[in-house]
Design a protein around this motif. Structure first.
Motif: not given
Length: 167
Positions: A27-30, A51-54, A99, A103
Motif C-alpha cells: 500500500d502507499e504506507n510502504h 520500510d513503512a510509515d508504521v 520519508r 518516520k
C-alpha cells in the motif's frame, strides 16, 4: 516495463526490478529503501529493503517476495539462479530517505557529517532540504548543560543512525 532482452547493464536491471517492486508494494504506507544486487556463494543475491510509515510485517515482506519473484520468473529477467531476500532495514541501517527521517521524528540520531564531525541529538523536524536536531551542548564545570537546535542540510550528512535507548 523493459523486456529482458533489452536490459544490457546491471543498472538497467536494477532499475527494472525497482519498478516491479514499486508496483507490488502492499500500500502507499510502504516504500523501497534499497534494491541491491550482489554475489553470494556463486549465486546472484537480490536484496530488497522495505520500510513503512508504521512498521513492516513479515506478511508484507512475504507477499512482496512472492509477487516480485513471480514477475521476475514470468519475464525471465534473472536467467541465472538467484536468491531473493525481502526484509526491513535493521536499526543499525543508515537512514537514506526523507520519508525515513520523517518516520523517526522525536527519536535520538547519531549523524556523521561530511566534515568528519559527529552530532547526536533528538530529531525535531524534517524539511525538503534537511533536518532540525535538538543537540545537548557539553556543560562547563559548575554549569547546566544547554540544548541548541541545529539545522543540517541533507548534503552535509554522510550517515544518520537511529540510537536505541534501553532506559
Amino acid at each position: 516495463m523493459v523486456p529482458s532482452f533489452i536490459i544490457h547493464t546491471m543498472t538497467e536491471l536494477k532499475q527494472a526490478i525497482e519498478e516491479i517492486v514499486e508496483k507490488h508494494l502492499p500500500d502507499e504506507n510502504h516504500f523501497i529503501v534499497e534494491v541491491k544486487m550482489s554475489e553470494k556463494s556463486g549465486k546472484k543475491l537480490l536484496n530488497i529493503l522495505l520500510d513503512a510509515d508504521v512498521g513492516v510485517t513479515i506478511q508484507a515482506c512475504a507477499k512482496l517476495s512472492r509477487a516480485v519473484s513471480e514477475e521476475l520468473e514470468a519475464k525471465d529477467m534473472m536467467p541465472e539462479a538467484y536468491i531473493l531476500e525481502v526484509s526491513s532495514p535493521g536499526l543499525d541501517f543508515p537512514l537514506s530517505s526523507r520519508r525515513q527521517f520523517q518516520k523517526n521524528i522525536n527519536r535520538e540520531l547519531k549523524i556523521s557529517l561530511t566534515s568528519g564531525e559527529e552530532i547526536q541529538g533528538k530529531l525535531l523536524e524534517v524539511s525538503e532540504i534537511g533536518v532540525k536536531v535538538l543537540v545537548k551542548k557539553k556543560k562547563e564545570k559548575g554549569k547546566k548543560a544547554t540544548e541548541e537546535e541545529v539545522s543540517l542540510p541533507f548534503e552535509e550528512m554522510k550517515k544518520s543512525i537511529v540510537q536505541v535507548s534501553f532506559k
